[in-house]
Design a protein around this motif. Structure first.
Motif, PDB file in Angstrom:
ATOM      1  N   GLY A 439       0.825  -1.198   0.000  1.00  0.00           N
ATOM      2  CA  GLY A 439       0.000   0.000   0.000  1.00  0.00           C
ATOM      3  C   GLY A 439       0.853   1.239   0.000  1.00  0.00           C
ATOM      4  N   PHE A 440       0.183   2.398   0.052  1.00  0.00           N
ATOM      5  CA  PHE A 440       0.953   3.638   0.103  1.00  0.00           C
ATOM      6  C   PHE A 440       0.124   4.724   0.778  1.00  0.00           C
ATOM      7  CE2 PHE A 440      -1.313   3.560  -3.915  1.00  0.00           C
ATOM      8  CZ  PHE A 440      -1.921   4.798  -3.956  1.00  0.00           C
ATOM      9  N   ASP A 441       0.824   5.755   1.167  1.00  0.00           N
ATOM     10  CA  ASP A 441       0.210   6.879   1.854  1.00  0.00           C
ATOM     11  C   ASP A 441      -0.398   7.812   0.819  1.00  0.00           C
ATOM     12  OD1 ASP A 441      -0.581   8.843   3.525  1.00  0.00           O
ATOM     13  OD2 ASP A 441       1.406   9.219   4.399  1.00  0.00           O
ATOM     14  N   GLN A 442      -1.676   8.187   1.013  1.00  0.00           N
ATOM     15  CA  GLN A 442      -2.363   9.041   0.050  1.00  0.00           C
ATOM     16  C   GLN A 442      -2.246  10.524   0.380  1.00  0.00           C
ATOM     17  OE1 GLN A 442      -6.308   7.639  -1.269  1.00  0.00           O
ATOM     18  NE2 GLN A 442      -6.052   5.941   0.160  1.00  0.00           N
ATOM     19  N   ASP A 443      -1.485  10.869   1.416  1.00  0.00           N
ATOM     20  CA  ASP A 443      -1.335  12.277   1.751  1.00  0.00           C
ATOM     21  C   ASP A 443      -0.670  13.031   0.597  1.00  0.00           C
ATOM     22  OD1 ASP A 443      -2.491  11.868   4.182  1.00  0.00           O
ATOM     23  OD2 ASP A 443      -0.564  11.561   5.234  1.00  0.00           O
ATOM     24  N   PRO A 444      -0.976  14.321   0.435  1.00  0.00           N
ATOM     25  CA  PRO A 444      -0.415  15.087  -0.673  1.00  0.00           C
ATOM     26  C   PRO A 444       1.104  15.074  -0.718  1.00  0.00           C
ATOM     27  CG  PRO A 444      -2.216  16.298   0.357  1.00  0.00           C
ATOM     28  CD  PRO A 444      -1.931  15.105   1.234  1.00  0.00           C
ATOM     29  N   SER A 450       1.592  12.132  -6.886  1.00  0.00           N
ATOM     30  CA  SER A 450       1.578  12.601  -8.280  1.00  0.00           C
ATOM     31  C   SER A 450       0.926  11.576  -9.189  1.00  0.00           C
ATOM     32  CB  SER A 450       3.006  12.891  -8.743  1.00  0.00           C
ATOM     33  OG  SER A 450       3.799  11.717  -8.672  1.00  0.00           O
ATOM     34  N   VAL A 451       1.121  10.288  -8.874  1.00  0.00           N
ATOM     35  CA  VAL A 451       0.485   9.229  -9.663  1.00  0.00           C
ATOM     36  C   VAL A 451      -1.031   9.302  -9.503  1.00  0.00           C
ATOM     37  CG1 VAL A 451       0.263   6.742  -9.978  1.00  0.00           C
ATOM     38  CG2 VAL A 451       2.502   7.748  -9.511  1.00  0.00           C
ATOM     39  N   LEU A 452      -1.494   9.462  -8.258  1.00  0.00           N
ATOM     40  CA  LEU A 452      -2.934   9.568  -8.017  1.00  0.00           C
ATOM     41  C   LEU A 452      -3.518  10.798  -8.704  1.00  0.00           C
ATOM     42  CD1 LEU A 452      -3.399   8.556  -4.276  1.00  0.00           C
ATOM     43  CD2 LEU A 452      -4.200   7.358  -6.301  1.00  0.00           C
ATOM     44  N   ALA A 453      -2.796  11.888  -8.669  1.00  0.00           N
ATOM     45  CA  ALA A 453      -3.279  13.103  -9.327  1.00  0.00           C
ATOM     46  C   ALA A 453      -3.437  12.876 -10.825  1.00  0.00           C
ATOM     47  CB  ALA A 453      -2.315  14.260  -9.065  1.00  0.00           C
ATOM     48  N   SER A 454      -2.479  12.172 -11.434  1.00  0.00           N
ATOM     49  CA  SER A 454      -2.561  11.877 -12.861  1.00  0.00           C
ATOM     50  C   SER A 454      -3.738  10.955 -13.170  1.00  0.00           C
ATOM     51  CB  SER A 454      -1.245  11.252 -13.331  1.00  0.00           C
ATOM     52  OG  SER A 454      -1.314  10.894 -14.687  1.00  0.00           O
ATOM     53  N   ILE A 455      -3.973   9.961 -12.296  1.00  0.00           N
ATOM     54  CA  ILE A 455      -5.099   9.039 -12.492  1.00  0.00           C
ATOM     55  C   ILE A 455      -6.427   9.788 -12.393  1.00  0.00           C
ATOM     56  CG2 ILE A 455      -6.332   7.098 -11.446  1.00  0.00           C
ATOM     57  CD1 ILE A 455      -3.608   5.864 -10.811  1.00  0.00           C
ATOM     58  N   HIS A 456      -6.548  10.643 -11.383  1.00  0.00           N
ATOM     59  CA  HIS A 456      -7.766  11.443 -11.238  1.00  0.00           C
ATOM     60  C   HIS A 456      -7.982  12.333 -12.462  1.00  0.00           C
ATOM     61  CE1 HIS A 456      -9.375  10.683  -7.208  1.00  0.00           C
ATOM     62  NE2 HIS A 456      -8.128  10.482  -6.804  1.00  0.00           N
ATOM     63  N   GLU A 457      -6.919  12.918 -12.958  1.00  0.00           N
ATOM     64  CA  GLU A 457      -7.036  13.800 -14.119  1.00  0.00           C
ATOM     65  C   GLU A 457      -7.499  13.022 -15.352  1.00  0.00           C
ATOM     66  OE1 GLU A 457      -4.187  16.705 -16.850  1.00  0.00           O
ATOM     67  OE2 GLU A 457      -3.465  15.935 -14.929  1.00  0.00           O
ATOM     68  N   VAL A 468     -10.107   5.220  -4.142  1.00  0.00           N
ATOM     69  CA  VAL A 468      -8.888   4.488  -3.794  1.00  0.00           C
ATOM     70  C   VAL A 468      -8.981   4.034  -2.343  1.00  0.00           C
ATOM     71  CG1 VAL A 468      -6.374   4.592  -3.610  1.00  0.00           C
ATOM     72  CG2 VAL A 468      -7.552   5.868  -5.425  1.00  0.00           C
ATOM     73  N   GLN A 469      -8.681   2.761  -2.133  1.00  0.00           N
ATOM     74  CA  GLN A 469      -8.577   2.212  -0.779  1.00  0.00           C
ATOM     75  C   GLN A 469      -7.160   1.685  -0.611  1.00  0.00           C
ATOM     76  OE1 GLN A 469     -11.602  -0.787  -0.472  1.00  0.00           O
ATOM     77  NE2 GLN A 469     -13.292   0.694  -0.410  1.00  0.00           N
TER      78      GLN A 469
END
Length: 483
Positions: A439-444, A450-457, A468-469
Motif C-alpha cells: 500500500g501507500f500513503d495518500q497524503d499530498p 503525483s500518480v494519483l493526481a494523474s489518475i484522477h485527471e 482508492v482504498q
C-alpha cells in the motif's frame, strides 16, 4: 478514397453525349418504324409487350431507386441545408411517388390504371416533379436560415400541390378526356401523336423543364466541382428525351414499353450511379475524418505522457548538474529512473496499440498495457475482463493510461508481486485494479501523490470517478467508474 464523377468540364461533354445519343436513337427508330421497306415487322421495332404485373414491377423498381437517391440527397439537406438541395429532395420524392402510384394502379387496380383519373393524376405528378427538378437546378445554393421550418414548408407544400392535382383528377374524372380514342394494345397500334393534345403539351413542358435543369446542373457541377450534380445533369437530359418520346409516342399509358420508358429507366440508372458515388465519397470522408481524429488523439496522448516525462527528466537532469548536495542529486536520479520507467511503459503500450488491430477492444487494450508493465517489473497478472465492452477512443485511451500508472505504481511503490484487474459493465463501465503489496500513503506529500493526481485527471477527462482504498501494509484497490 475520393470518387470521381462528371464534376468538371467533362459533365458538359457527357450531357451533350447523352442528349445526342437520345436524339440519334429516337430518330433512327422513328425512321425505321416509318419505313415501308421493312414490312409489317417495322412496327415491333423497339417495342416490348408486358403484362400488368411485370409493368408494375418495372415501375416499382424505378420508384425504389428514386427513393434511394432521395435518401442520399436528404443526407445533404441534413448536413448542408440549402434551397437547391431541399428542392431536389422534393423533386425526387415527387417522381418516386409518381412511379409508386403508377405501379399501384397497374399491378393492383387494372380497371383504374386505364381510367381518366390515373391518366391525368400521373401526368400532373410527373409535371410537378419536372418543375421541382428545374427549381432545384435554378435556385442558388444559399443556406437556409431556419432549416427545419423550410423543410416542413417545402414538403407540406409539395404534398398539398400533389394532393390537389390528384383530387381534381378524381373530381373531374367524368369530364376530362381519355388519353386515347382507342388504347393501343399491340405494337401496330402504337402510333405517333395519338394521345390527347393536352397530354402531349404537358409532356413537352416536362421535357423543357428537364432540359433546362440539365444545363443548369452542368454549369453548377463545373462551378462547385460536385460529382452528384454532374450525374443529375445527365439524368435530367435523359428525362427530357424520355418525356419527348412520351409526347411523340405515348407508351406510358399502355402495356407497351417504348423509347420513352427506356430513356426514363436510363435516367433512373444514372441517378443510381450518382447515388452510389455519393455514398462512396461520404464513406471516404468518414474514413479521413476518423484517421484525422485518431492522429490527434495519439498526438495528445503522446504529449500528455511521453513528452511530459521527457520534460520532467530534462528538469531533473538540470537539478543534478546544479546540485551540490549528494543526497539531493541522488533523489533526482531516482526520480529520473522512475520517469524513464513510466516513459518506457507508455511508449511500449502506444506501439502495441498502434500495431494492433484497428477495432481492438477495451479489454484487449488494457491487457496489452498491463502486460507491458508486468514484463518489465515481474508482477503476475490476474485478469477478469468483459471483452464485449465497446467505448470511444478517448475513453479507451484514458483507461489504458490509468492501467499503466496503477500497475506500475503497485510494483514500484507498493512492492506488489501480483495485481488483479477487473473490467465490467453493469449499466456503466467500471475498472478495478487491486494489488497485494504494502500500500501507500495518500497524503499530498507522499511520493505516490503525483500518480494519483494523474489518475484522477485522466478519469475526470472522460467524466469518470476514482475511488482508492489503500494503507500501509494493506495493499491498494483503485476503482474507476464511468457514467
Amino acid at each position: 478514397m475520393p470518387t470521381k464523377g462528371p464534376d468538371s468540364a467533362g459533365s458538359k461533354l457527357l450531357i451533350s453525349l447523352a442528349a445526342g445519343l437520345g436524339l440519334v436513337v429516337t430518330a433512327a427508330i422513328t425512321v425505321a418504324r416509318l419505313s415501308p421497306s421493312l414490312g409489317e415487322d417495322r412496327h415491333a421495332i423497339g417495342v416490348v409487350t408486358l403484362d400488368d404485373l411485370h409493368e408494375g414491377q418495372v415501375e416499382l423498381a424505378a420508384a425504389m431507386v428514386l427513393i434511394l437517391v432521395a435518401a442520399v440527397v436528404w443526407e445533404r439537406v441534413r448536413r448542408l441545408p440549402t434551397r437547391g438541395h431541399l428542392m431536389l429532395f422534393a423533386a425526387l420524392c415527387a417522381l418516386a411517388f409518381d412511379n409508386l402510384v403508377s405501379a399501384l394502379f397497374t399491378a393492383g387496380f387494372d380497371s383504374l390504371s386505364t381510367s381518366r383519373f390515373a391518366t391525368w393524376a400521373t401526368t400532373s405528378i410527373g409535371l410537378i416533379g419536372a418543375a421541382l427538378l428545374f427549381l432545384a437546378a435554378w435556385l442558388p445554393d444559399e443556406p437556409l436560415a431556419r432549416p427545419r421550418l423550410a423543410v416542413v414548408r417545402t414538403l407540406v407544400t409539395t404534398g398539398c400541390v400533389i394532393g390537389i392535382s390528384m383530387s381534381l383528377a378524381w373530381l373531374l374524372r367524368d369530364v376530362l378526356p381519355d388519353a386515347f380514342r382507342t388504347r393501343p394494345t399491340t405494337p401496330e397500334e402504337l402510333t405517333f401523336l395519338n394521345e390527347h393534345p393536352t397530354l402531349s403539351v404537358g409532356e413537352a413542358m416536362a421535357a423543357c423543364c428537364c432540359v433546362a435543369a440539365g444545363l443548369l446542373f452542368s454549369r453548377s457541377a463545373r462551378r462547385r466541382q460536385d460529382a452528384l450534380t454532374g450525374w443529375l445533369g445527365i439524368a435530367s437530359v435523359l428525362l427530357a428525351v424520355s418525356y419527348t418520346n412520351y409526347a411523340l409516342v405515348p407508351s406510358h399509358f399502355t402495356e407497351l414499353l417504348y423509347l420513352g420508358d427506356y430513356f426514363f429507366l436510363a435516367a433512373v440508372a444514372v441517378l443510381l450511379v450518382g447515388a452510389v458515388h455519393e455514398i462512396r465519397a461520404a464513406e471516404a470522408a468518414l474514413v479521413d475524418s476518423a484517421l484525422y481524429g485518431e492522429r490527434r488523439r495519439i498526438a495528445r496522448e503522446m504529449h500528455d505522457t511521453v513528452a511530459q516525462e521527457l520534460a520532467f527528466i530534462a528538469a531533473q537532469t538540470r537539478t543534478i548538474t546544479s546540485a551540490r548536495d549528494p543526497e539531493r542529486a541522488g533523489q533526482a536520479v531516482r526520480r529520473i529512473q522512475d520517469s524513464v520507467d513510466r516513459a518506457l511503459d507508455q511508449s511500449r503500450s502506444a506501439i502495441k496499440q498502434l500495431s494492433g488491430p484497428v477495432d481492438e477492444t477495451l479489454a484487449a487494450a488494457i491487457e496489452v498495457a498491463a502486460g507491458v508493465v508486468a514484463r518489465r517489473t515481474g508482477v503476475r497478472l490476474e485478469l477478469d475482463l468483459d471483452r464485449s465492452i465497446v467505448v470511444s477512443p478517448d475513453v479507451r485511451s484514458a483507461l489504458v493510461k490509468i492501467t499503466l500508472e496503477a500497475v506500475s505504481n503497485a510494483a514500484r511503490t507498493g512492492g506488489a508481486d501480483q495485481v488483479r484487474i477487473d473490467l465490467w459493465d453493469n449499466g456503466s463501465v467500471g475498472l478495478r485494479i487491486a494489488d497485494y503489496g504494502s500500500g501507500f500513503d495518500q497524503d499530498p506529500g507522499a511520493s505516490a501523490s503525483s500518480v494519483l493526481a494523474s489518475i484522477h485527471e485522466s478519469a475526470e477527462g472522460v467524466n469518470g470517478r476514482v475511488s482508492v482504498q489503500s494503507g500501509d501494509g494493506n495493499g491498494t484497490a483503485l476503482e474507476v467508474q464511468l457514467p
